[in-house]
Motif scaffolding. Structure first.
Motif, PDB file in Angstrom:
ATOM      1  N   TYR A   1       3.345  -3.980  -1.598  1.00  0.00           N
ATOM      2  CA  TYR A   1       3.284  -3.023  -2.707  1.00  0.00           C
ATOM      3  C   TYR A   1       2.822  -1.650  -2.211  1.00  0.00           C
ATOM      4  O   TYR A   1       2.147  -0.920  -2.922  1.00  0.00           O
ATOM      5  CB  TYR A   1       2.322  -3.531  -3.785  1.00  0.00           C
ATOM      6  CG  TYR A   1       2.786  -4.783  -4.484  1.00  0.00           C
ATOM      7  CD1 TYR A   1       3.460  -4.723  -5.707  1.00  0.00           C
ATOM      8  CD2 TYR A   1       2.552  -6.040  -3.943  1.00  0.00           C
ATOM      9  CE1 TYR A   1       3.887  -5.868  -6.358  1.00  0.00           C
ATOM     10  CE2 TYR A   1       2.975  -7.203  -4.585  1.00  0.00           C
ATOM     11  CZ  TYR A   1       3.640  -7.104  -5.786  1.00  0.00           C
ATOM     12  OH  TYR A   1       4.054  -8.251  -6.434  1.00  0.00           O
ATOM     13  N   ALA A   2       3.232  -1.302  -1.005  1.00  0.00           N
ATOM     14  CA  ALA A   2       2.792  -0.042  -0.387  1.00  0.00           C
ATOM     15  C   ALA A   2       3.204   1.177  -1.207  1.00  0.00           C
ATOM     16  O   ALA A   2       2.509   2.195  -1.219  1.00  0.00           O
ATOM     17  CB  ALA A   2       3.345   0.057   1.031  1.00  0.00           C
ATOM     18  N   GLU A   3       4.338   1.076  -1.915  1.00  0.00           N
ATOM     19  CA  GLU A   3       4.836   2.222  -2.675  1.00  0.00           C
ATOM     20  C   GLU A   3       4.353   2.221  -4.124  1.00  0.00           C
ATOM     21  O   GLU A   3       4.734   3.100  -4.901  1.00  0.00           O
ATOM     22  CB  GLU A   3       6.366   2.229  -2.635  1.00  0.00           C
ATOM     23  CG  GLU A   3       6.919   2.409  -1.221  1.00  0.00           C
ATOM     24  CD  GLU A   3       8.425   2.429  -1.186  1.00  0.00           C
ATOM     25  OE1 GLU A   3       9.047   2.328  -2.257  1.00  0.00           O
ATOM     26  OE2 GLU A   3       8.993   2.554  -0.085  1.00  0.00           O
ATOM     27  N   VAL A   4       3.515   1.252  -4.480  1.00  0.00           N
ATOM     28  CA  VAL A   4       2.983   1.156  -5.847  1.00  0.00           C
ATOM     29  C   VAL A   4       1.572   1.722  -5.863  1.00  0.00           C
ATOM     30  O   VAL A   4       0.800   1.538  -4.915  1.00  0.00           O
ATOM     31  CB  VAL A   4       2.965  -0.325  -6.309  1.00  0.00           C
ATOM     32  CG1 VAL A   4       2.301  -0.454  -7.676  1.00  0.00           C
ATOM     33  CG2 VAL A   4       4.379  -0.872  -6.355  1.00  0.00           C
ATOM     34  N   GLY A   5       1.205   2.427  -6.918  1.00  0.00           N
ATOM     35  CA  GLY A   5      -0.132   3.004  -7.035  1.00  0.00           C
ATOM     36  C   GLY A   5      -1.221   1.963  -6.843  1.00  0.00           C
ATOM     37  O   GLY A   5      -1.104   0.823  -7.314  1.00  0.00           O
TER      38      GLY A   5
END
Length: 290
Positions: free
Chosen positions: A247-251
């Motif tokens: 989930y690197a691209e999720v806040g």
């Protein structure tokens, strides 16, 4: 792109959606509640959070314009954003205490308290397959645990539609307590072949089966990704370590919710004997068996 939802909307001839006025990271624009039926007594599905006067005002307005009162309240599951408004509704709409408040029981079965009900308000417990009728609408209750142990969906026979609670959302994906039962519940929904979904959060879905299948495919893909991360790392990993990769691209404010899902995947994989758990210094880590 997020669809804008009006605070109240007639989404079909027998269904009016009312936003719970409780927007948030996990509730999206708010919890949907639904007034269902065409007569002077109608069913209310879910009640939003407690102490939301704007929601109560909107509910009153919808009922007044429809010339209707509440016949029965159905709650899809115990979470506060679906049950919190019960006592406020009874007080502000001056409902008699004998108006039913129905849901599925928790597992294990235990007495549940309705917040603000002062002991006067109690749940009526449903069984799988129970039918609730009101003028213009027939609702069939189905137990769909996974998001919570008591979760249910309600089939609206006249429209081949399903009120999905938090089993399926109008946008994004749902969190869950137990992945194995959640996947089984999703398969039940696919097998029932509905045309429309009325979710607990987000807009209604007109391509119902494709949406449910997308949820199933997403969970299967996520499981493959978790196994791949564990295999490539080669060492025991904590669940949050996996979240930070997947989930690197999720806040980061959503990482804690994502970790709940990842832990559930890990628990399922452990039950299936594909990975094993290591408890080191009170920290749980997982590793593949190969």
């Amino acid at each position: 792109m997020t669809a804008f939802l009006a605070q109240t909307e007639q989404v079909s001839p027998r269904v009016i959606r009312i936003l719970g006025c409780n927007p948030g990271a996990f509730t999206l624009q708010g919890t949907n509640s639904y007034v269902v039926g065409t007569g002077d007594k109608r069913v209310l599905i879910d009640t939003g959070d407690k102490e939301k006067p704007e929601y109560i005002a909107n509910l009153k307005k919808v009922l007044k314009e429809s010339g209707a009162t509440i016949q029965e309240i159905l709650t899809t599951h115990w979470h506060h954003d679906h049950t919190g408004g019960i006592a406020d509704i009874f007080r502000e709409l001056q409902l008699p205490d004998d108006v039913k408040i129905s849901k599925f029981p928790r597992n294990p079965v235990r007495e549940e308290t309705i917040v603000g009900g002062e002991g006067r308000l109690k749940y009526n417990y449903l069984n799988d397959g129970d039918i609730i009728k009101t003028e213009g609408a027939t609702l069939k209750a189905m137990h769909t645990p996974g998001h919570s142990d008591d979760h249910m969906v309600l089939f609206l026979v006249e429209e081949n539609a399903v009120f999905t609670g938090d089993c399926i959302l109008g946008e994004g994906t749902a969190v869950f307590e137990d992945l194995l039962t959640y996947m089984q519940s999703l398969q039940k929904l696919v097998d029932s072949a509905p045309d429309i979904l009325y979710p607990g959060h987000g807009p209604f879905v007109s391509d119902a089966v494709a949406k449910i299948q997308m949820y199933i495919d997403h969970r299967n893909t996520r499981e493959e990704q978790i196994m791949d991360v564990l295999a490539k790392n080669g060492k025991p990993m904590e669940s949050m370590d996996i979240v930070k990769i997947l989930y690197a691209e999720v806040g980061e404010h959503l990482h804690r919710g994502a970790e709940v899902n990842v832990r559930n995947h890990l628990t399922k994989l452990e039950k299936e004997n594909k990975i094993y758990k290591i408890n080191s210094d009170m920290i749980l880590k997982w590793k593949t068996r190969h």
